[in-house]
Design a protein around this motif. Structure first.
Motif, short mmCIF file in Angstrom:
data_model
loop_
_atom_site.label_atom_id
_atom_site.label_comp_id
_atom_site.label_asym_id
_atom_site.label_seq_id
_atom_site.Cartn_x
_atom_site.Cartn_y
_atom_site.Cartn_z
N CYS A 196 -29.03 -6.56 2.06
CA CYS A 196 -27.70 -6.15 1.76
C CYS A 196 -27.32 -4.70 1.91
CB CYS A 196 -27.73 -6.29 0.14
SG CYS A 196 -27.74 -8.08 -0.32
N PHE A 197 -28.43 -3.60 1.80
CA PHE A 197 -28.02 -2.47 2.38
C PHE A 197 -28.55 -2.21 3.63
CE2 PHE A 197 -26.94 -2.40 -2.10
CZ PHE A 197 -25.86 -1.25 -2.23
N HIS A 198 -28.61 -2.89 4.62
CA HIS A 198 -29.26 -2.87 5.79
C HIS A 198 -29.02 -1.46 6.58
CE1 HIS A 198 -30.64 -4.03 9.82
NE2 HIS A 198 -29.58 -3.74 10.34
N GLN A 199 -29.94 -0.69 6.83
CA GLN A 199 -29.86 0.76 7.48
C GLN A 199 -29.08 1.66 6.62
OE1 GLN A 199 -28.57 -0.08 11.48
NE2 GLN A 199 -30.58 -0.93 12.17
N ARG A 200 -28.93 1.34 5.24
CA ARG A 200 -28.16 2.22 4.40
C ARG A 200 -29.46 2.56 3.22
NH1 ARG A 200 -23.37 0.41 1.76
NH2 ARG A 200 -24.21 -1.74 2.21
N ILE A 201 -30.80 2.43 3.51
CA ILE A 201 -31.69 2.94 2.36
C ILE A 201 -32.70 3.57 3.21
CG2 ILE A 201 -33.41 2.07 0.74
CD1 ILE A 201 -32.40 -0.69 1.49
N LEU A 202 -32.88 5.22 2.28
CA LEU A 202 -33.92 5.93 3.09
C LEU A 202 -34.89 6.09 2.01
CD1 LEU A 202 -31.42 8.95 4.08
CD2 LEU A 202 -31.98 6.81 5.19
N ASN A 203 -36.14 6.55 2.49
CA ASN A 203 -37.40 6.91 1.76
C ASN A 203 -38.01 8.08 2.26
OD1 ASN A 203 -39.34 6.25 -0.35
ND2 ASN A 203 -40.57 5.70 1.44
#
Ligand code: GRF
Length: 203
Positions: free
Chosen positions: A101-108
């Motif tokens: 759902c948040f493809h390439q829009r999640i950072l860690n």
């Protein structure tokens, strides 16, 4: 202005650094619009409220599976029109549903130089292994555990008299600089993913 949601389970010192970077103008084009924690007493929630940012305890107890929890979380984040999800010490592994759902829009951010020492004991594992240099890594999140494309990394030396605490303290200091920088780059489309590599167009 893009909306950032920070997900945190603990103290939230990275959250604090991110909020302050937004205030200073070091992160441009986005603001922290929401902070979520799976732990009721996470200090991160208090830090957010201290800055007037909506902070929510999202308890896993109400849901029968990880996927159900993540579905509810995604629905909530979408309702709040979140553009970027930033994990800052969030102690839950996201399900493939969430990642999609948040493809390439999640950072860690991870407190070791990935792919070395993934998992929840990155600092301790590096120290016990005996490496002389460790560090921290900001990466995109994929379905794996700390396996997504690497955006920024910085090394931190290990000293002979280090304990997990002293080493983590020095890593934290670097994280507080590195994470805001990575968030700024991603928000402003300065990061291009090519296979496993992130190409950075410095501004
Ligand atoms: C950081 O060391 C980060 O690398 C790891 O969890 C820790 C969170 O610390 N993923 P804080 O809650 O931001 O102080």
């Amino acid at each position: 202005m893009k909306n950032i949601a920070v997900l945190a389970s603990g103290s939230g010192s990275n959250l604090q650094a991110i909020m302050e970077a937004v205030e200073r103008g070091d992160i441009r084009g986005g603001r922290v619009s929401l902070v979520i924690s799976d732990r009721k007493n996470a200090y991160a929630l208090e830090r957010a409220r201290g800055k007037g940012i909506p902070a929510l305890h999202f308890s896993a107890l109400k849901y029968s599976s990880r996927e159900e929890y993540d579905r509810a979380l995604v629905t909530y984040l979408e309702k709040r029109q979140i553009d970027l999800v930033v994990l800052a010490g969030f102690m839950r592994l996201l399900t493939p549903y969430f990642v999609l759902c948040f493809h390439q829009r999640i950072l860690n951010i991870h407190p070791a130089l990935l792919p070395s020492f993934p998992g929840v004991r990155g600092v301790e594992d590096a120290l016990n292994y005996g490496v002389k240099v460790t560090g921290c890594t900001v990466h995109f999140v994929d379905e794996g555990m700390d396996t997504g494309p690497i955006i920024l990394q910085e090394a931190v030396p290990v000293y002979d008299n280090d304990t997990t605490e002293t080493l983590h303290q020095r890593i934290h200091a670097v994280e507080h600089r590195l994470y805001p920088r990575a968030i700024h780059l991603v928000l402003n489309d300065k990061v291009t993913i090519k296979g496993r590599r992130c190409i950075i167009d410095e501004d």
